[in-house]
Design a protein around this motif. Structure first.
Motif, PDB file in Angstrom:
ATOM      1  N   TYR A  27      41.760  44.599  31.571  1.00 45.39           N
ATOM      2  CA  TYR A  27      41.113  44.872  32.852  1.00 45.39           C
ATOM      3  C   TYR A  27      40.049  45.940  32.649  1.00 45.39           C
ATOM      4  O   TYR A  27      40.213  46.843  31.832  1.00 45.39           O
ATOM      5  N   LYS A  75      49.103  37.254  35.124  1.00 36.21           N
ATOM      6  CA  LYS A  75      47.704  36.870  35.350  1.00 36.21           C
ATOM      7  C   LYS A  75      47.451  36.595  36.827  1.00 36.21           C
ATOM      8  O   LYS A  75      46.452  37.050  37.389  1.00 36.21           O
ATOM      9  N   ILE A  76      48.354  35.867  37.465  1.00 35.86           N
ATOM     10  CA  ILE A  76      48.205  35.551  38.891  1.00 35.86           C
ATOM     11  C   ILE A  76      48.294  36.824  39.740  1.00 35.86           C
ATOM     12  O   ILE A  76      47.484  37.051  40.627  1.00 35.86           O
ATOM     13  N   SER A  90      39.657  43.792  38.267  1.00 32.83           N
ATOM     14  CA  SER A  90      38.509  43.388  37.464  1.00 32.83           C
ATOM     15  C   SER A  90      38.970  43.028  36.051  1.00 32.83           C
ATOM     16  O   SER A  90      39.327  43.893  35.258  1.00 32.83           O
ATOM     17  N   VAL A  91      38.949  41.737  35.771  1.00 33.41           N
ATOM     18  CA  VAL A  91      39.463  41.243  34.494  1.00 33.41           C
ATOM     19  C   VAL A  91      38.413  41.407  33.404  1.00 33.41           C
ATOM     20  O   VAL A  91      37.228  41.197  33.635  1.00 33.41           O
ATOM     21  N   ASP A 146      37.758  36.782  29.666  1.00 36.28           N
ATOM     22  CA  ASP A 146      38.784  35.773  29.939  1.00 36.28           C
ATOM     23  C   ASP A 146      38.711  34.700  28.858  1.00 36.28           C
ATOM     24  O   ASP A 146      37.882  33.805  28.910  1.00 36.28           O
ATOM     25  N   GLN A 200      45.095  39.117  39.721  1.00 37.13           N
ATOM     26  CA  GLN A 200      43.802  38.511  40.040  1.00 37.13           C
ATOM     27  C   GLN A 200      42.891  39.404  40.863  1.00 37.13           C
ATOM     28  O   GLN A 200      41.682  39.258  40.804  1.00 37.13           O
ATOM     29  N   ASN A 249      51.655  34.043  32.713  1.00 34.08           N
ATOM     30  CA  ASN A 249      51.020  33.442  33.894  1.00 34.08           C
ATOM     31  C   ASN A 249      51.328  34.216  35.167  1.00 34.08           C
ATOM     32  O   ASN A 249      50.459  34.372  36.031  1.00 34.08           O
TER      33      ASN A 249
END
Length: 168
Positions: free
Chosen positions: A42, A98-99, A105-106, A109, A102, A95
């Motif tokens: 992030y 990650k969800i 600020s990633v 990717d 969201q 997962n």
């Protein structure tokens, strides 16, 4: 940058640290990273807000079984790593994180591949000899993903912001 990592159990960590010490170049000034599996990155994220968001996931996740029997090398970063055999539980954990993250600020990717970094920034003339040495020294690894951690990484300096231990 904040990096989410899955830290390994004590026994696995000791084995990996021994491999790292054997691979380290005598003139290297970079510190060795603690044994881990990188999960998500992030940019400009408040670590405590991230912790608040991800803590419920860590609280309901059991410690994750891990297996590695493959050595990997990436020319990008000139680094060696151990490839972790993906399991359904590890993929679900990733997962879920990650969800849940969201809204933050990633960083870059890219397709996630579970791996344990060993050593990086290896000059090209040492790739072959170090791979041969690693192949001789490495035995298949079985271990456990024991904790979710948030690291802040600034100019090759890593600070552990927080740790959330998974259920044993």
């Amino acid at each position: 940058m904040q990096l989410l990592v899955l830290r390994l159990d004590y026994r696995s960590s000791i084995m990996i640290e021994n491999l790292q010490r054997q691979l380290r170049q005598p003139n290297s000034k970079l510190a060795l990273q603690l044994p881990h599996i990188p999960l998500l990155a992030y940019e400009n994220t408040a670590p405590l807000q991230l912790k608040t968001t991800l803590e419920p996931i860590a609280q309901r996740t059991a410690a994750l079984s891990l297996q590695s029997s493959d050595i990997g090398f990436s020319k990008d970063g000139e680094r060696f790593y151990l490839q972790v055999h993906p399991t359904e539980a590890l993929a679900e954990f990733y997962n879920s994180l990650k969800i849940a993250g969201q809204g933050f600020s990633v960083g870059a990717d890219v397709q996630w591949q579970p791996q344990i970094p060993l050593i990086g920034n290896i000059p090209a003339p040492f790739w072959g000899p170090l791979f041969a040495r690693l192949a001789l020294e490495f035995n298949p690894l079985s271990g456990t993903g024991a904790a979710l951690e948030c690291w802040s990484v600034i100019s090759n300096r890593t600070t552990i912001e927080w740790s959330l231990f998974l259920e044993s």
